[in-house]
Design an enzyme around this catalytic site. Structure first.
Site, PDB file in Angstrom:
ATOM      1  CE1 TYR A 255      -4.184  -1.574   0.474  1.00  0.00           C
ATOM      2  CE2 TYR A 255      -3.316  -2.572   2.464  1.00  0.00           C
ATOM      3  CZ  TYR A 255      -4.308  -2.471   1.515  1.00  0.00           C
ATOM      4  OH  TYR A 255      -5.418  -3.255   1.600  1.00  0.00           O
TER       5      TYR A 255
ATOM      6  CD  GLU B 289      -6.084  -4.569   9.293  1.00  0.00           C
ATOM      7  OE1 GLU B 289      -7.221  -4.411   8.798  1.00  0.00           O
ATOM      8  OE2 GLU B 289      -5.181  -5.176   8.706  1.00  0.00           O
TER       9      GLU B 289
ATOM     10  CG  ASN C  96      -7.954  -1.570  -0.036  1.00  0.00           C
ATOM     11  OD1 ASN C  96      -7.583  -2.591  -0.612  1.00  0.00           O
ATOM     12  ND2 ASN C  96      -7.989  -1.462   1.275  1.00  0.00           N
ATOM     13  CD  GLU C  97     -10.775  -5.431   1.736  1.00  0.00           C
ATOM     14  OE1 GLU C  97     -10.957  -4.714   2.747  1.00  0.00           O
ATOM     15  OE2 GLU C  97     -10.482  -6.634   1.796  1.00  0.00           O
TER      16      GLU C  97
ATOM     17  CD  GLU D  79      -6.086  -7.577   1.191  1.00  0.00           C
ATOM     18  OE1 GLU D  79      -6.882  -8.073   2.037  1.00  0.00           O
ATOM     19  OE2 GLU D  79      -5.820  -6.368   1.147  1.00  0.00           O
TER      20      GLU D  79
ATOM     21  CE1 TYR E  12      -3.100  -9.068   9.090  1.00  0.00           C
ATOM     22  CE2 TYR E  12      -2.622 -11.062   7.892  1.00  0.00           C
ATOM     23  CZ  TYR E  12      -3.442  -9.980   8.134  1.00  0.00           C
ATOM     24  OH  TYR E  12      -4.598  -9.820   7.408  1.00  0.00           O
TER      25      TYR E  12
END
Ligand SMILES: *[C@@H]1O[C@H](CO)[C@@H](O)[C@H](O)[C@H]1NC(C)=O
Ligand SMILES: *[C@@H]1O[C@H](CO)[C@@H](O)[C@H](O)[C@H]1NC(C)=O
Ligand SMILES: *[C@@H]1O[C@H](CO)[C@@H](O)[C@H](O)[C@H]1NC(C)=O
Length: 639
Positions: free
Chosen positions: A74, A120, A179-180, A258, A327
């Site tokens: 990103y 996030e 994005n989404e 993703e 993660y």
């Protein structure tokens, strides 16, 4: 033979442009063509803004050694444009350097410029000042103010990165549009096509534009003329998942942009723990079906400073993201390989040749041991106000952080309490974002929090008359409808339903390390030895905290280059706050709820000699006032 068309200068920067340097979608044959040849990527996500820039190269090499042929990142608008009109491209914001390092490590780049990125991160990557400048802005829609700001940002961004697009000789093969977006309630078709055209005007035919959405939300996610890709984790029904894409895009390469080998974690939750066995089946099936796959995250890294975001799982259910973005990814927060990495590498090697790059060794770790801190002073003391506060604003009604033009940190709201009609009376603070330490006549009387959620506190008439609410921003929401997540007191405060007016608001952005150091120096607490006295006088730290967040300082001594290593700062016994080492804000800690107990300290933050450590503790320091530097993380505990 290829025909180099480039000038020497362009060759030096990236790769020579050849006549055939193209990256396109071959819809008829369901594939990508790179330089006219069939191509598929097996990529991994690594966000440059989540790792110290001195570690980028090693992380990229570790990714390449796993067989990946592309890195996906990103671009974070708020990092590069932290204030209206101000731009940052150095250090951790040196995106061009990151791209050049990817080239040097033989990786292509998939760029996701957003402008909204979720990720996030605070406000999903949007700069907070959009809310200062346009309090009613409708983000991610065709709102003219929003479009104008995106246009300005993209013109600055693409001036830096256009030269790195594939067709211009660089490594960027794909550029994402939004994005989404399919998951966003606005579902604004005008905005989608506007952003497509805006992105296209910069990218032209030099790279492939794509969108990325969950399989069930393509109706609002798919943009005509843009390659749609999916995001999903392990699934038992892969063919049905691809079918959902095919309903909106009958041809073209199958892409999972993703695929989740791990997951995100909020404070109070158990640490994400995604088993390797659970993810390899779908991964293999996707590769067997010829799909291109990006693993999100392959390397997660860290949300340094105040950059972590938050989620709202249903109305009124606020959950802040932890500082670590480990993660449970194939590479650890420090960038070391795991058994998950080894397993994925062996699978990737069956589909594309593994490069002749040895898998890098883990970076050295060091347990520097115990450091004792000296308590210095309260943020709310006269010296604290004088040195740390960046301004006081008086107004009838409380103002938000954004109205005060403040990114993060704390704001102190003060007013005089009226005469009580009852004893106790109820202090009601609806619209609190996110957490308030409540003081009456300079004594802590309780904590209110959006997270729990608790917005009411009984107050006794005998407590006094000066009301202080010290409000913490725990991270702006990064996903869903509530991304206009104003911080501070967003509504009126009442005492037994009577609105409290006439507020003094004191700003503590906690961004200037120089100011923190000056405050420590002025408090003339002799370092080290004073801590011993504090321990004898066991009450001091707690007494200090009763009248506001307190600052603790110390020195970590490192004697030689050989001793420089990654380390983990164990915050066990501390309450909640942030830590600075050598001026770097390592991020928020909150071991009381966990699951993250240690803060990652990358070796490049440290130096030989004296390393200055400053802890801003909001609520409870341990009596010992000690910290421990360990050689292993603690990411699944509370203490
Ligand atoms: C470049 O493209 C031309 C025409 O499409 C083709 O004939 C040639 O083989 C290509 N060269 C390379 C090196 O791929
Ligand atoms: C994750 O789960 C596995 C298997 O249940 C366990 O062995 C491992 O310790 C867990 N990891 C963490 C960080 O909790
Ligand atoms: C706010 O500031 C004004 C001006 O300095 C002062 O008179 C007033 O008492 C302050 N209010 C509070 C609650 O401290």
């Amino acid at each position: 033979m290829q025909l180099p068309l480039c000038l020497l200068a362009l060759c030096a920067a990236v790769v020579c442009v050849s006549a055939n340097r193209t990256f396109v979608v071959d819809y008829e044959n369901d594939r990508f063509l790179k330089d006219g040849q069939p191509f598929r990527f097996i990529a991994g996500s690594f966000h440059y803004f989540r790792a110290h820039p001195d570690t980028w190269q090693k992380h990229l090499r570790t990714m390449r050694a796993a067989g990946l042929n592309a890195v996906t990142t990103y671009v974070e608008w708020s990092l590069h444009n932290p204030r209206d009109g101000a731009y940052v491209w150095r250090g951790i914001a040196d995106l061009e350097r990151f791209i050049r390092l990817a080239v040097a490590e033989d990786l292509l780049v998939i760029l996701r410029p957003g402008p909204y990125i979720c990720a996030e991160r605070d406000m999903g990557g949007f700069p907070y000042w959009l809310l200062t400048k346009y309090p009613n802005i409708r983000l991610r829609t065709a709102d003219i103010d929003y479009l104008n700001e995106v246009r300005i940002w993209y013109s600055v961004l693409f001036a830096h990165i256009s030269q790195y697009l594939y067709g211009n000789g660089g490594p960027i093969i794909m550029v994402q549009v939004e994005n989404e977006y399919g998951s966003y309630s606005a579902c604004d078709g005008n905005y989608r096509t506007w952003l497509r055209d805006e992105t296209q005007s910069h990218v032209k035919d030099k790279a492939v534009l794509f969108t990325n959405d969950g399989p069930s939300v393509l109706r609002c996610g798919k943009i005509p003329g843009v390659l749609a890709t999916l995001d999903f984790g392990a699934t038992r029904d892969l063919s049905n998942t691809w079918q959902r894409l095919r309903r909106f895009q009958p041809n073209g390469p199958l892409v999972n942009a993703e695929y989740y080998p791990g997951w995100l974690t909020h404070w109070t939750e158990p640490m994400a723990n995604v088993s390797t066995n659970g993810i390899i089946g779908t991964f293999i099936n996707m590769l067997d079906s010829g799909a291109s796959v990006n693993l999100y995250m392959f390397f997660g890294g860290t949300n340094f400073g105040f950059t972590a975001g938050a989620n709202e799982n249903g109305p009124g259910n606020y959950l802040a993201d932890i500082t670590s973005y480990d993660y449970d990814a194939p590479m650890t927060e420090a960038g070391d390989v795991t058994s998950k990495y080894q397993t994925l590498r062996s699978i990737i090697g069956r589909y594309i040749p593994l490069p002749d790059v040895p898998v890098p060794q883990p970076s050295p770790k060091r347990a520097y041991g115990i450091v004792r801190l000296t308590s210095c002073c309260s943020l709310l003391s006269p010296e604290g106000r004088q040195i740390l506060a960046t301004g006081v604003v008086r107004a009838t009604r409380p103002k938000t952080f954004e109205a005060l033009n403040q990114y993060s940190g704390l704001v102190l709201y003060e007013t005089w309490l009226p005469r009580f009609k009852r004893d106790p009376s109820i202090l009601h603070v609806p619209g609190l974002a996110d957490r308030a330490y409540v003081y009456v006549d300079n004594e802590l009387v309780g904590i209110l929090a959006r997270e729990t959620p608790i917005f009411d506190l009984p107050l006794s008439a005998s407590a006094g008359s000066l009301l202080q609410l010290l409000v913490e921003n725990q991270g702006r929401i990064n996903y869903g409808q509530q991304i206009n997540d104003f911080k501070g007191l967003t509504q009126d405060v009442t005492l037994d339903k009577k609105v409290l007016n006439n507020w003094n608001m004191t700003k503590y952005p906690l961004e200037s390390v120089e100011d923190l150091l000056q405050l420590v120096a002025q408090s003339n607490a002799p370092e080290a030895d004073a801590a011993q006295e504090d321990i004898q006088n066991l009450k001091l730290p707690r007494k200090l905290l009763r009248s506001g967040p307190a600052i603790y300082a110390s020195i970590l001594r490192i004697n030689s280059e050989q001793e420089l290593a990654d380390t983990y700062l164990d915050m066990s016994g501390w309450g909640k706050g942030v830590v600075f080492i050598n001026g770097e804000n390592l991020g928020r800690y909150w071991p009381l709820v966990g699951p993250q107990v240690t803060l990652f300290v990358p070796a490049p933050v440290l130096k030989v000699g004296n390393n200055r450590l400053i802890v801003v503790e909001y609520q409870q320091a341990p009596i010992t006032q000690q910290l421990v530097f360990r050689d292993k993380p603690i990411l699944n505990a509370r203490s």
